[in-house]
Scaffold this motif. Structure first.
Motif, mmCIF file in Angstrom:
data_model
loop_
_atom_site.group_PDB
_atom_site.id
_atom_site.type_symbol
_atom_site.label_atom_id
_atom_site.label_comp_id
_atom_site.label_asym_id
_atom_site.label_seq_id
_atom_site.Cartn_x
_atom_site.Cartn_y
_atom_site.Cartn_z
ATOM 1 N N ARG A 138 0.918 -0.950 0.098
ATOM 2 C CA ARG A 138 -0.328 -0.130 0.130
ATOM 3 C C ARG A 138 0.730 1.104 -0.221
ATOM 4 N NH1 ARG A 138 -2.741 -2.198 4.072
ATOM 5 N NH2 ARG A 138 -4.330 -3.865 3.217
ATOM 6 N N LYS A 139 2.117 0.648 0.801
ATOM 7 C CA LYS A 139 2.722 2.107 0.889
ATOM 8 C C LYS A 139 3.520 2.976 -0.196
ATOM 9 C CE LYS A 139 3.124 2.134 6.367
ATOM 10 N NZ LYS A 139 3.890 1.510 6.882
ATOM 11 N N THR A 142 0.874 4.053 -2.770
ATOM 12 C CA THR A 142 1.402 5.665 -2.712
ATOM 13 C C THR A 142 1.909 6.163 -2.683
ATOM 14 O OG1 THR A 142 -0.587 5.229 -1.024
ATOM 15 C CG2 THR A 142 0.110 6.830 -0.563
ATOM 16 N N ARG A 145 2.310 7.542 -6.191
ATOM 17 C CA ARG A 145 1.158 8.459 -7.103
ATOM 18 C C ARG A 145 1.477 9.699 -6.152
ATOM 19 N NH1 ARG A 145 -2.351 4.467 -5.721
ATOM 20 N NH2 ARG A 145 -3.270 5.781 -3.956
ATOM 21 N N LEU A 155 6.256 9.500 2.946
ATOM 22 C CA LEU A 155 5.487 8.088 2.802
ATOM 23 C C LEU A 155 7.129 7.535 3.042
ATOM 24 C CD1 LEU A 155 3.561 8.190 -0.330
ATOM 25 C CD2 LEU A 155 3.098 7.088 1.650
#
Ligand code: ACO
Length: 441
Positions: A138-139, A142, A145, A155
């Motif tokens: 998930r990280k 992200t 993007r 992040l």
């Protein structure tokens, strides 16, 4: 006799090729699925002079596939001498992949969409994909993007050591949490299969495969690769006595399954050439055997007590009955040796009135498979089992046996293939060979 227009066309196995199957961490350690599949295709192309040939479709696949290999088969085709206009498709039905790819290209040829096809598959236990944790994925999504340096920094700063724990590959069933071996251990115990019976079947597999190599059976079915000229699992000196000394690996109560009577984790690839008689004749190729029919079935291993690997028990009688055949009409039985216990439970189930009539609803039992007709050139226990490659190994071997036997005896020869697969699935197939020159009589 020519077939009436628009009637389904007859499809023939014209040849096959595989690389010797390797042990996990063996000769093909560090070799990709794509390279192994390309090698199997290269051997097929060289043997049957298919250079620059525009094949109707190449169907392949792998059970354990990296995300980057989304077009594994087409990428493999592009690495060969086939015409680059040859289309390809990736398919996946666990251990039955190699048989379903044959079903797919056969159906297309039969319907007149294409005249030739290649069916195959590949798998590498040595190079099985290792996934990352959900949180890391998930990280990273992200992060990919993120638009500003600040977002990216924040992040990266959120990453924790626990995010990096890899998820080791495991062949367990998602709905039960049990591995294939643990499922088979339950079935093996329920059918009362002894350790001795399993070890005898395993020893026969090694004996038969060793004899097949000895007589040159694989000379037209295999090309050596990366210094490997023979299946790495094959141990010609395997005896029941030696197997009896191995420790058990699956199942806690009355455990009988060992590394010797279970397939080992394997690497390898296979490819089978199929086509119409006309396509073959135009290239001077003699059909080995006709691809007659397929059936698939599935067991409810989640809610009921049906064995995970027992689906072929139901598929085989349907295949035979739908083709007007009985077990006595079959000259060769190729039953994939996922585990020795799988083959033995399947054979017992086909003989059991309680199972075939009372449970599955057939009118009668299927009957007894004569052992001298079973896996006569060895099977997965001795050859290894790179999941998606096994179907192609069996199809090419059986078609070769049928051709030889038909020509030797002057009689029609029939063979069946039974492959069980993860998630309770199974696929069976019927091949048939006529003595050369008698196909249309
Ligand atoms: C639909 C389907 O097909 S389902 C099937 C899917 N496939 C699977 O699930 C794979 C199942 N197999 C496995 O998980 C593994 O191969 C196991 C657990 C069975 C065995 O793994 P390992 O213990 O790593 O096997 P390994 O190759 O080391 O063999 C163990 C021992 O048995 C010995 N052995 C294996 N085969 C033989 C043989 N034929 N003769 C004599 N000894 C043998 C080995 O030499 C080794 O001995 P050692 O410990 O003294 O070195």
């Amino acid at each position: 006799m020519t077939a009436p227009q628009n009637a389904p066309r007859r499809v023939h196995v014209l040849g096959g090729n595989r690389i010797p199957f390797g042990k996990i961490g063996g000769a093909y350690r560090g070799v990709s699925n794509r390279d192994m599949m390309t090698a199997a295709l290269d051997g097929l192309i060289a043997r049957y002079s298919l250079q620059n040939e525009r094949i109707g479709e190449v169907a392949g696949g792998a059970v354990l596939k990296r995300a980057a290999d989304f077009n594994l088969t087409r990428e493999s085709v592009l690495g060969t001498a086939l015409d680059p206009h040859t289309p390809a498709i990736d398919m996946q039905k666990a251990c039955a992949t190699g048989l379903e790819t044959l079903n797919f290209v056969t159906a297309k040829i039969r319907l007149g969409q294409i005249d030739s096809g290649i069916a195959g598959g590949v798998d590498s236990a040595s190079d099985a994909p290792i996934e990352v944790s959900d949180s890391l994925r998930r990280k990273l999504h992200t992060l990919s993007r993120a638009k500003t340096a600040g977002q990216r920094l924040s992040l990266v700063g959120s990453l924790r050591p626990s995010d990096f724990a890899p998820l080791a590959p495991r062949n367990s069933e998602p709905r039960t949490g049990l591995s294939m071996g643990e499922h088979q251990a339950i079935t093996t115990r329920e059918w009362g299969i002894t350790r001795e019976e399993q070890d005898e079947l395993a020893a026969a597999s090694h004996r038969n495969l060793a004899a097949a190599y000895e007589e040159g059976f694989f000379d037209t079915l295999m090309t050596g690769y990366r210094g490997c000229g023979r299946d790495e699992f094959l141990r010609p000196d395997t005896t029941v006595e030696k197997l009896a000394g191995l420790k058990t690996v699956f199942g806690k109560e009355q455990a009988t399954m060992t590394a010797g009577n279970s397939t080992g984790l394997s690497d390898g690839a296979s490819a089978v050439l199929v086509g119409t008689e006309e396509w073959a004749a135009a290239r001077g190729l003699t059909p080995l055997a006709e691809v007659v029919d397929f059936r698939a079935a599935a067991t409810d291993y989640v809610h009921g007590d049906e064995g995970l690997l027992m689906a072929p028990v139901e598929a085989m009688p349907r295949l035979l009955a739908d083709n007007g055949l009985t077990i006595d009409d079959i000259d060769f039985f190729e039953i994939h040796e996922a585990f020795a216990g799988t083959v033995l439970s399947t054979l017992k189930a086909w003989e059991s009135r309680e199972y075939m009539v009372d449970r599955l609803g057939f009118d009668d039992v299927l009957g007894t498979v004569p052992r001298e007709k079973l896996n006569v050139k060895g099977s997965s226990l001795a050859a290894g089992h790179p999941f998606a490659a096994t179907g192609g190994r069996i199809v090419a071997s059986l078609a070769t046996m049928l051709r030889t036997a038909a020509d030797d005896t002057g009689r029609t020869q029939r063979g069946v293939i039974s492959v069980c697969a993860a998630s309770g699935q199974g696929v069976v197939c019927l091949l048939q060979a006529e003595p050369v020159g008698q196909e249309d009589k």
